[in-house]
Design a protein around this motif. Structure first.
Motif, PDB file in Angstrom:
ATOM      1  N   ASN A  41       0.814  -1.226   0.000  1.00 53.10           N
ATOM      2  CA  ASN A  41       0.000   0.000   0.000  1.00 53.10           C
ATOM      3  C   ASN A  41       0.843   1.269   0.000  1.00 53.10           C
ATOM      4  OD1 ASN A  41      -3.015  -0.840   0.468  1.00 53.10           O
ATOM      5  ND2 ASN A  41      -1.824  -2.148   1.837  1.00 53.10           N
ATOM      6  N   ILE A 107      -3.902  -1.849   7.477  1.00 54.60           N
ATOM      7  CA  ILE A 107      -3.773  -0.867   6.392  1.00 54.60           C
ATOM      8  C   ILE A 107      -4.754  -1.248   5.288  1.00 54.60           C
ATOM      9  CG2 ILE A 107      -2.217   0.150   4.691  1.00 54.60           C
ATOM     10  CD1 ILE A 107       0.080  -0.429   6.655  1.00 54.60           C
ATOM     11  N   THR A 108      -5.632  -0.313   4.962  1.00 51.14           N
ATOM     12  CA  THR A 108      -6.723  -0.585   4.020  1.00 51.14           C
ATOM     13  C   THR A 108      -6.661   0.284   2.773  1.00 51.14           C
ATOM     14  OG1 THR A 108      -8.135   0.974   5.232  1.00 51.14           O
ATOM     15  CG2 THR A 108      -8.266  -1.351   5.864  1.00 51.14           C
ATOM     16  N   GLY A 109      -5.670   1.174   2.683  1.00 49.17           N
ATOM     17  CA  GLY A 109      -5.563   2.058   1.531  1.00 49.17           C
ATOM     18  C   GLY A 109      -4.144   2.568   1.383  1.00 49.17           C
ATOM     19  N   ASN A 110      -3.914   3.379   0.367  1.00 50.11           N
ATOM     20  CA  ASN A 110      -2.578   3.862   0.052  1.00 50.11           C
ATOM     21  C   ASN A 110      -2.058   4.827   1.108  1.00 50.11           C
ATOM     22  OD1 ASN A 110      -0.648   5.908  -1.526  1.00 50.11           O
ATOM     23  ND2 ASN A 110      -0.585   3.917  -2.537  1.00 50.11           N
ATOM     24  N   LEU A 111      -0.753   4.715   1.420  1.00 50.08           N
ATOM     25  CA  LEU A 111      -0.141   5.513   2.484  1.00 50.08           C
ATOM     26  C   LEU A 111       0.601   6.744   1.972  1.00 50.08           C
ATOM     27  CD1 LEU A 111       1.438   2.635   4.631  1.00 50.08           C
ATOM     28  CD2 LEU A 111      -0.732   3.828   5.036  1.00 50.08           C
ATOM     29  N   ASP A 113      -0.084   9.641   0.787  1.00 56.34           N
ATOM     30  CA  ASP A 113      -0.508  10.983   1.201  1.00 56.34           C
ATOM     31  C   ASP A 113      -0.130  11.298   2.645  1.00 56.34           C
ATOM     32  OD1 ASP A 113      -1.569  11.495  -1.285  1.00 56.34           O
ATOM     33  OD2 ASP A 113      -3.623  10.986  -0.723  1.00 56.34           O
ATOM     34  N   TRP A 185      -4.976  14.394  10.785  1.00 54.43           N
ATOM     35  CA  TRP A 185      -5.218  13.799   9.475  1.00 54.43           C
ATOM     36  C   TRP A 185      -6.623  14.157   8.981  1.00 54.43           C
ATOM     37  CZ3 TRP A 185      -0.653  12.543   8.138  1.00 54.43           C
ATOM     38  CH2 TRP A 185       0.210  11.810   8.950  1.00 54.43           C
ATOM     39  N   TRP A 189      -9.460   9.367   6.913  1.00 52.18           N
ATOM     40  CA  TRP A 189      -8.249   8.608   6.614  1.00 52.18           C
ATOM     41  C   TRP A 189      -8.045   7.480   7.620  1.00 52.18           C
ATOM     42  CZ3 TRP A 189      -3.403  11.826   4.836  1.00 52.18           C
ATOM     43  CH2 TRP A 189      -3.706  12.490   3.644  1.00 52.18           C
ATOM     44  N   GLY A 214     -13.170   5.199   2.082  1.00 55.69           N
ATOM     45  CA  GLY A 214     -12.061   6.151   2.119  1.00 55.69           C
ATOM     46  C   GLY A 214     -11.041   5.908   3.205  1.00 55.69           C
ATOM     47  N   ARG A 216      -7.931   4.622   5.143  1.00 55.18           N
ATOM     48  CA  ARG A 216      -6.627   4.106   4.722  1.00 55.18           C
ATOM     49  C   ARG A 216      -6.009   3.217   5.793  1.00 55.18           C
ATOM     50  NH1 ARG A 216      -4.443   8.728   1.298  1.00 55.18           N
ATOM     51  NH2 ARG A 216      -6.292   9.671   0.401  1.00 55.18           N
ATOM     52  N   ILE A 217      -6.352   3.509   7.047  1.00 56.83           N
ATOM     53  CA  ILE A 217      -5.822   2.726   8.166  1.00 56.83           C
ATOM     54  C   ILE A 217      -6.939   2.536   9.184  1.00 56.83           C
ATOM     55  CG2 ILE A 217      -4.140   2.633  10.044  1.00 56.83           C
ATOM     56  CD1 ILE A 217      -2.284   4.382   8.421  1.00 56.83           C
TER      57      ILE A 217
END
Length: 279
Positions: A41, A107-111, A113, A185, A189, A214, A216-217
Motif C-alpha cells: 500500500n 492498512i486498508t488504503g494507500n499511504l 498521502d 489527518w 483517513w 475512504g 486508509r488505516i
C-alpha cells in the motif's frame, strides 16, 4: 532527500515508517504483517524500522534497531503507552520525517498521502474519536520530524509519574505540548475499529464489521486486536459464540459484564481483517 538534505518521503525519496515493540504482548508476526501491509500500500522506496528489545523472527527486510535509551522511572498503573516516549528524541541513524504505526493497525488504503500532506516539519496525528470536543490526538498513526518532539522528553523525564497522572494518555501529552502544535489527518483517513467499523446493536449480530469508505488505516485501540476480529471475539478472554447463544449467555449467568455491554460487544468474524492482515 529534499533540498535541505533531509529525508522527507517526497519526490521519490525513501518513505520511512517506524514502529516499536517491547515486552511480549506482540510477537514478531505483528511486525512482519505490518511490513507486508505497508509494502502492498505504498509507492516505493520505503523502509520499515522496528525499534525493539527483541528482533528475533522479524522479516529480513525490516530494519531492526535497539530501543532508544531514555533513562527514567516508568510510570506505574497508568493507561497510556508511555514507552512510546522513547521515540520522541534521537533515533540514531534514522533522520528526517517518519510515519509511526502501531503494530495492531490494519492498512486498508494507500499511504503515500501521509507523507506529502502539509509541511515536513509538521507533527500530524489522528483525531481521537473518543474525545471529539477536546480535540485530543491519537498516536496510533502519527508523523513527525525526528527530534522535533525531543523537548517533550525533557518535560517527561523531570517527573514521569506526575506527567502520566496529569495527562493519563501519552497522546494527550503530545497534543498539548508538541512544539508548534499538532495537525490532524483529514477526516476519514483513519477509522477506529470499534467505533467506525462494528455495526451498532442489534446489527452487530447480523452484519460483519465493514471498512468505512475512504479509510486508509483502521486502528484497534483498547483490548480488541486483529486476532480477535478474525476470531469474532471482543478480546482474547472472550469466546466466539453463535448469535443466539451469545444472546442466551446474557441472561443465564455466562456474561462477564453488564447486559448492555454484553449485547453491544458481539462481533462476527471479520473476513477482511483475515484477508489484509498478512505478510
Amino acid at each position: 532527500m529534499d533540498e535541505s538534505g533531509v529525508n522527507d518521503g517526497r519526490n521519490g525519496c525513501v518513505k520511512q515508517i517506524i514502529c516499536i515493540k517491547w515486552g511480549t504482548k506482540f510477537g514478531p508476526e505483528f511486525v512482519n504483517r505490518l511490513h507486508g501491509m505497508v509494502s502492498r500500500n505504498i509507492t516505493p522506496p520505503f523502509r520499515l524500522y522496528c525499534f525493539t528489545d527483541d528482533g528475533a523472527g522479524l522479516h529480513p527486510d525490516i530494519e531492526v534497531r535497539p530501543l532508544p535509551v531514555f533513562d527514567y522511572e516508568p510510570p506505574k498503573n497508568t493507561l497510556g503507552k508511555w514507552p512510546k516516549s522513547r521515540l520522541w528524541g534521537d533515533l540514531g541513524d534514522v533522520k528526517g520525517v517518519v510515519l509511526f504505526l502501531d503494530l495492531d493497525v490494519i492498512i486498508t488504503g494507500n499511504l503515500d498521502d501521509f507523507f506529502t500532506i502539509g509541511d515536513p516539519d509538521d507533527t500530524w496525528l489522528g483525531l481521537n474519536p473518543n474525545t471529539p470536543f477536546e480535540k485530543m490526538g491519537q498516536t496510533s498513526v502519527y508523523r513527525m520530524k525526528v527530534g522535533n518532539l525531543a523537548p517533550l522528553q525533557e518535560i517527561f523525564r523531570a517527573d514521569p509519574q506526575g506527567v502520566a497522572d496529569t495527562y493519563r494518555f501519552e497522546q494527550r501529552f503530545v497534543t498539548r505540548h508538541a512544539p508548534g502544535g499538532v495537525k490532524f489527518w483529514p477526516k476519514g483517513w483513519m477509522a477506529h475499529f470499534r467505533m467506525h467499523c462494528v455495526p451498532n446493536f442489534p446489527l452487530n449480530y447480523i452484519r460483519e464489521a465493514r471498512i468505512p469508505k475512504g479509510a486508509r488505516i483502521v486502528i484497534f485501540a483498547g483490548n480488541l486486536n486483529p486476532p480477535d476480529a478474525v476470531a469474532g471475539r471482543w478480546d482474547e478472554q472472550d469466546v466466539h459464540r453463535a448469535p443466539l447463544d451469545h444472546i442466551r449467555a446474557a441472561f443465564d449467568g455466562r456474561r462477564r459484564e453488564s447486559l448492555s455491554k454484553h449485547l453491544r460487544h458481539y462481533l462476527r468474524p471479520v473476513s477482511w481483517v483475515q484477508r489484509l492482515w498478512r505478510e
